[in-house]
Each structure stands twice: as structure tokens, then as C-alpha cells.
Scaffold this motif. Structure first.
Motif, short mmCIF file in Angstrom:
data_model
loop_
_atom_site.label_atom_id
_atom_site.label_comp_id
_atom_site.label_asym_id
_atom_site.label_seq_id
_atom_site.Cartn_x
_atom_site.Cartn_y
_atom_site.Cartn_z
N GLY A 102 -4.94 -2.23 5.00
CA GLY A 102 -4.14 -3.36 4.51
C GLY A 102 -4.81 -4.70 4.78
N ARG A 103 -5.32 -4.89 5.99
CA ARG A 103 -5.91 -6.19 6.34
C ARG A 103 -7.30 -6.38 5.77
NH1 ARG A 103 -4.81 -2.78 10.39
NH2 ARG A 103 -6.48 -1.98 11.73
N THR A 144 7.44 -0.17 2.88
CA THR A 144 7.62 -1.14 3.96
C THR A 144 8.97 -1.85 3.82
OG1 THR A 144 5.24 -1.41 4.00
CG2 THR A 144 6.52 -3.13 5.10
N GLN A 202 -4.32 -11.39 11.65
CA GLN A 202 -4.09 -9.96 11.37
C GLN A 202 -5.40 -9.20 11.37
OE1 GLN A 202 -3.02 -8.56 7.47
NE2 GLN A 202 -2.13 -6.68 8.27
N GLN A 255 -3.29 1.14 13.20
CA GLN A 255 -2.38 0.11 13.71
C GLN A 255 -1.08 0.76 14.19
OE1 GLN A 255 -3.61 -0.42 10.28
NE2 GLN A 255 -2.14 1.18 9.79
N LYS A 285 9.30 -0.74 14.35
CA LYS A 285 9.84 -0.38 13.02
C LYS A 285 10.91 0.69 13.15
CE LYS A 285 5.76 -0.67 9.98
NZ LYS A 285 4.89 0.15 9.16
N LYS A 317 0.84 -1.20 0.00
CA LYS A 317 0.00 0.00 0.00
C LYS A 317 0.88 1.25 0.00
CE LYS A 317 -3.59 2.06 2.87
NZ LYS A 317 -4.52 1.85 3.97
N THR A 318 1.87 1.26 0.88
CA THR A 318 2.71 2.45 1.02
C THR A 318 3.91 2.44 0.08
OG1 THR A 318 3.92 1.25 2.72
CG2 THR A 318 2.16 2.72 3.47
N THR A 341 9.15 -5.51 2.44
CA THR A 341 8.73 -5.63 1.05
C THR A 341 9.73 -4.98 0.11
OG1 THR A 341 6.45 -5.72 1.74
CG2 THR A 341 6.83 -5.12 -0.56
O1 F6P Z 1 1.87 -4.23 9.97
C1 F6P Z 1 1.56 -2.94 9.64
C2 F6P Z 1 1.08 -2.80 8.23
O2 F6P Z 1 0.88 -1.46 7.97
C3 F6P Z 1 -0.19 -3.60 7.93
O3 F6P Z 1 -1.34 -2.97 8.35
C4 F6P Z 1 -0.09 -3.76 6.47
O4 F6P Z 1 -0.97 -4.74 6.01
C5 F6P Z 1 1.36 -4.11 6.32
O5 F6P Z 1 2.02 -3.31 7.29
C6 F6P Z 1 1.96 -3.90 4.97
O6 F6P Z 1 1.93 -2.55 4.57
P1 F6P Z 1 2.15 -2.13 3.07
O7 F6P Z 1 1.08 -2.75 2.23
O8 F6P Z 1 2.10 -0.64 3.05
O9 F6P Z 1 3.50 -2.64 2.63
#
Ligand code: F6P
Length: 545
Positions: free
Chosen positions: A272-273, A214, A354, A502, A509, A210-211, A217
Motif C-alpha cells: 500500500g505505501r 478497509t 507511512q 504491517q 482494527k 487494495k483490499t 474506505t
Molecule cells: O494501515 C494498514 C494498511 O493496510 C496500509 O498498509 C494500507 O496502505 C492501508 O491500510 C489501506 O489499505 P487498503 O488499500 O487495502 O484499503
């Protein structure tokens, strides 16, 4: 003062439930069933193809009445309406919460900041469809003109658990000529094992975030890029054929080197969830095809409509949520076991962890006040019958109360001999044994020596729900996930918490970023943590040398 803003423990229904709990806590399920020969039919409800038997719960009509009253006093009805109409109910992030828009049929209106979001949802679905058709038909070629046979989703949390759970659950419906892998952990082993037998020329990576910032990722995505380039002669232009992105962050996607034409968008009003049915489900659509994906969305939507419009006494997610409150807050139960009797649902409990715990693991109310009651229980589980030979002992004879959700299907996807009858017999037997147990008299009557009797007694009175559907299909999966999503929502409303932020994942982090610098920076960097953390970092730094 609006009803819903009154503190939870001061509500009449809450107080009445406390008094009622004292009256019925010692009434055994055996007694409740003896008192009403029709209890097993009475406490059931069925909607959109999902049957819920909640008769084996430690409840009476009075309990249900008070729990429903609690829902009313908590303003659940208006909170449901607020969610469905796009109000910014995620107050700490000032965001709407609109996963329900992801499965809204064309033509519905859901407005956020003055804009109807439904057309945008369908535009992305159309883009996903055309991409998936091209990959599945072999029209989309890799850099060396070979067709794509392997798809690796890189993501974590909601950008992984939904896709991997949906893939495992719907494997029966998937294209078996293609291989699907899921990489989430920053532990290099996850990536290494996922690609160990894959050919880069036939492998497509979906970077799902989403962001798009992370740590896990992005680290895995860069490693994947290096692996892919190394296998494709180092030619940068190959990235366009082997990487696509799912994100809300076009700028970061571009920076990574993925053409935004190959980016599938979603929005900040999708948590996200709660995102497995957004573009985050791209790997799901690639695996099961458009028709099945649409059927899954339809299943979600049917449950959404049921939740939105059905009176609470027949409303599946509301009932499930209220029962969870009953055990969590009055019986002091700390966990809920989710026990799917369906091998394909083996990742469902992990997915639910989650969904439930990131949503309702909160200690302050929407107004920032410390709660004075317990919120989100721990969800856990494993598929039956495996769990029976592992942790069920504790559920049957341990000292803790563990409410259980049994999930089963009337028709097998792989009908083999008597397997399915045996599987279902085990579901029914377990719920019966948990509720009714076996008394000392019954054990003695079997000729058990006196010294052994206490060990063989089952006290029973262990509550469970049984959730039945006809068969595990994409549509059923949509209904099941939405059932739990809305049950989580119901619980969050009653606890007056924000189920959609969350913040609890932030601190770890931030500290990890600082410690990475200390581990990889000059060896003499002075550490300013506590003595334990300093010592651990130093030990690792020495071992690295
Ligand atoms: O664990 C925190 C979180 O923000 C979740 O809510 C989310 O699903 C996950 O990290 C992954 O985030 P992103 O899709 O931004 O990589």
C-alpha cells in the motif's frame, strides 16, 4: 552460515562502528571541517539530477568505510537483487515486493510465479490513460450528461497519502479547471467537508483500496454512494458513471456495485505505501495528464536503476539509509526531521511517515527473534521556512539530537521577486547554524551580558543532509520518492526486519470491530474489556442515549 544471516550486533562492522563511535562522538563538526578544508565537496555525491551534500554529518572517512562494510556484511547487494528479480522477500506474507515493476519500461522482464508482470503493468497504464483522456476531454459524461469537473479519491493509508501528496506536490502541473479532493478519515467531517460545495452531477469518486475491505474506505464509499444517488434521483445506474475502483479485489468491487470494467487493477506484490505509481495514482494521472505521469514513472525508474547498479559509496539511497542507521543505532537519535523548502511538498513528510514507519516500525527479525537494537526512527517534518518559526528552536538548542534532511530546488516554480533567493538562503543558513552554532566567546564578543550568554549559545554539532534538485517536476518527484523508498529498504535489510508487512495495525482494527458492535448493540450488552475501556464505552453509550 551466510554472512547476512549472522546476528547484526555480532557483525565485525557493527562492533567496529560501536568502537569508532566512542572515538568520534566528541569531535565537533567545527573540528571536522577545520581538519579538511575540502570536506564540503568531499562528502557529496550526485546522480540522476539529485545532489546530496552529507558533509554536515558527524562522520569521517572511517565512519563511511565502516557503514559501507556493514552494508556488505548485511548482504545488501544480494537483497537488492532479490527484490528486483521478484523473490518473495516479504516473508511473513509470502509476497514479492515489486513496486519497481510499476515503473519498469515496456520490454523488461520481471517474473513472479512464472509470469512476467511488466506487460500487465503496461496494460493497466494503458487502461488508465484511455480513461483519463476521456474524463479530461469531457468525453466521459456523468449520469445527467454533464462533464466531470470534480474528482474525489476515497482511500486511506497508502491509498490516500500517495495520491494526496502527489496531487499537492504536482499541483503546478494539474488541470486547474478540475477540482480534486481526498477523503480518508472515518470521521464523517472528512467526507462532509470534501463534498460540501460539489455538484453530484459533475463528481466522480475513485474508491481506492487494495483490499476493498478497509473499514474507513468502505464506510466513506457507501456514504459517497448515498450522497451521489440522492443528488442524481436515486437511479442505481448512475453509479456506473460516477464511481470507479482501484483494487486487487474484483469480487468486492463487484459486490459494491462498480462495474469491473471500471476497475483499475494492481497486485498483491505492491505494498500500500509503495503504490502511488500504480493504479492508485489514477487521481494523479487525472490531475496532471499522461505525459506528466509518465515523466514521474521515468523519474522513479531512474532512481531504481541508480540504486540497483551504483556502487554503494556513490549510491544515494544507500548512503541516506546508512546515515540514518548511524544516528539511530549509535547516537541513539529517535527521530529524523524532513524539511522540504518547497511549499508544494507540504504533504511530503506525512507521506514519508507511512513509508518509513509502517515499513520499519518492527521489533522482530525476519526469523521472528526480538531485535536487540533500535529499528525505524520517527520521521516528521514541515515545510521550511514555517518550521523555523515553530520547532527549530528545539533542534538548535534542545537536548535531543535530531538529524535533518533539508530538501530544496534551484529553480522556483513561482518566481516572485526575491522570494526564492530568500528561501534558499534560509536552507543554507539553517544547515550552517545547526552544524557550527555559536560559541560563548562569539556571543560575548557581541556585547551580550554574562547572565544572558548561556541562553544565546548554540552548541552546533547538529547533523543534516542537504538534498538539491534543479526544479520540482513530476520526474523529480518520482526520483525523490524512490530515494526514500530505497533508503527504507536499505535500513530494513541492515536491521534484518520485514519492511513490507504491517501486522501492527491489526489489533486495533479487530478491537474496533468488536467495540462498534457493543456501542451500537443492545445497551445492556455486557462489556469484558479492562475497567478503563469498559468505563469509556459505557460513558459514550450513556451520552448517546
Ligand atoms: O494501515 C494498514 C494498511 O493496510 C496500509 O498498509 C494500507 O496502505 C492501508 O491500510 C489501506 O489499505 P487498503 O488499500 O487495502 O484499503
Amino acid at each position: 552460515m551466510a554472512k547476512s544471516s549472522k546476528s547484526l550486533t555480532r557483525r565485525p562492522a557493527w562492533k567496529a562502528l560501536g568502537a569508532h563511535y566512542k572515538q568520534i562522538r566528541d569531535t565537533h563538526l567545527r573540528q571536522l571541517f577545520a581538519d579538511d578544508p575540502h570536506r564540503g565537496e568531499h562528502f557529496t555525491t550526485e546522480a540522476v539530477g539529485i545532489f546530496l551534500d552529507y558533509s554536515k554529518n558527524r562522520i569521517t572517512d572511517e565512519t563511511v568505510k565502516l557503514l559501507l562494510q556493514l552494508a556488505e556484511e548485511s548482504g545488501l547487494r544480494s537483497r537488492i537483487d532479490a527484490m528486483f528479480k521478484g523473490d518473495k522477500i516479504n516473508v511473513t506474507e509470502k509476497r514479492a515486493v515489486l513496486h519497481v515493476a510499476l515503473r519498469a519500461p515496456k520490454g523488461e522482464f520481471i517474473v513472479v510465479d512464472g509470469e512476467d508482470v511488466v506487460p500487465a503493468v503496461h496494460n493497466v497504464l494503458d487502461k488508465m490513460t484511455s480513461f483519463c483522456n476521456r474524463v479530461r476531454s469531457g468525453e466521459w459524461k456523468g449520469h445527467t450528461d454533464r462533464r466531470i469537473r470534480n474528482v474525489v479519491n476515497i482511500g486511506i493509508g497508502g491509498s490516500d497519502l500517495g495520491p494526496v501528496m502527489a496531487y499537492e506536490t504536482l499541483k503546478h502541473y494539474s488541470d486547474r479547471a478540475m477540482t480534486f479532493r481526498f477523503v480518508s478519515n472515518v470521521d464523517g467531517t472528512d467526507f462532509a467537508e470534501a463534498v460540501v460545495d460539489l455538484d453530484p452531477a459533475e463528481t466522480l469518486f475513485i474508491v481506492s483500496s487494495k483490499t476493498f475491505t478497509t473499514l474507513e474506505t468502505m464506510t466513506n464509499a457507501h456514504t459517497a454512494r448515498d450522497w451521489s444517488l440522492a443528488g442524481l434521483g436515486g437511479e442505481e445506474m448512475s453509479v456506473a458513471k460516477h464511481f470507479v475502483a482501484v483494487s486487487t479485489n474484483a469480487a468486492e468491487v463487484k459486490k459494491f456495485g462498480i462495474d469491473t470494467a471500471n476497475m483499475f487493477e494492481f497486485w498483491d506484490w505492491v505494498g500500500g505505501r509503495y503504490s502511488m505509481d500504480s493504479a492508485i495514482g489514477l487521481s494523479t494521472m487525472l490531475a496532471i495528464g499522461l505525459e506528466n505521469f509518465r515523466a514521474m514513472l521515468d523519474g522513479f525508474h531512474q532512481m531504481d536503476e541508480h540504486f540497483r547498479t551504483t556502487p554503494f559509496e556513490k549510491n544515494l539511497p544507500v548512503l541516506l539509509g546508512l546515515l540514518s542507521i548511524w544516528y539511530n543505532d549509535f547516537f541513539g537519535a529517535q527521530t529524523v526531521a524532513v524539511l522540504p523548502y518547497e511549499q508544494y511538498l507540504k504533504r511530503f513528510p506525512a507521506y514519508l511517515q507511512q513509508l518509513t514507519m509502517e515499513s520499519n516500525g518492527k521489533h522482530v527479525t525476519l526469523k521472528g527473534k526480538d531485535v536487540t537494537y533500535n529499528t525505524g526512527p520517527i520521521y516528521w517534518g514541515e515545510p521550511g521556512t514555517n518550521g523555523q518559526h515553530s520547532f527549530y528552536q528545539l533542534i538548535h538548542q534542545g537536548t535531543r539530537l535530531i538529524p535533518c534532511d533539508f530538501i530544496a530546488f534551484e529553480k522556483a516554480l513561482n518566481p516572485l521577486g526575491r522570494h526564492h533567493d530568500m528561501l534558499l538562503a534560509n536552507v543554507f543558513a539553517q544547515t550552517e547554524a545547526l552544524a557550527f552554532g555559536k560559541t560563548a566567546e562569539q556571543v560575548k564578543a557581541e556585547g551580550t551580558p554574562d547572565w544572558l550568554v548561556p541562553h544565546r549559545v548554540f552548541k552546533g554539532d547538529r547533523p543534516s543532509n542537504t538534498i538539491l534538485a534543479e526544479q520540482l517536476t513530476p520526474e523529480t518527484l518520482g526520483k525523490l520518492v524512490a530515494l526514500y523508498e530505497h533508503s527504507v529498504f536499505t535500513q530494513g535489510v541492515i536491521w534484518q526486519i520485514d519492511s513490507f508487512d504491517q501486522w501492527g495495525v491489526e489489533l486495533g482494527k479487530v478491537l474496533a470491530q468488536r467495540i462498534i458492535g457493543e456501542i451500537e448493540g443492545p445497551a445492556d450488552t455486557v462489556l469484558n474489556h479492562d475497567s478503563s475501556t469498559n468505563n469509556l464505552i459505557n460513558r459514550y453509550r450513556k451520552l448517546k442515549e
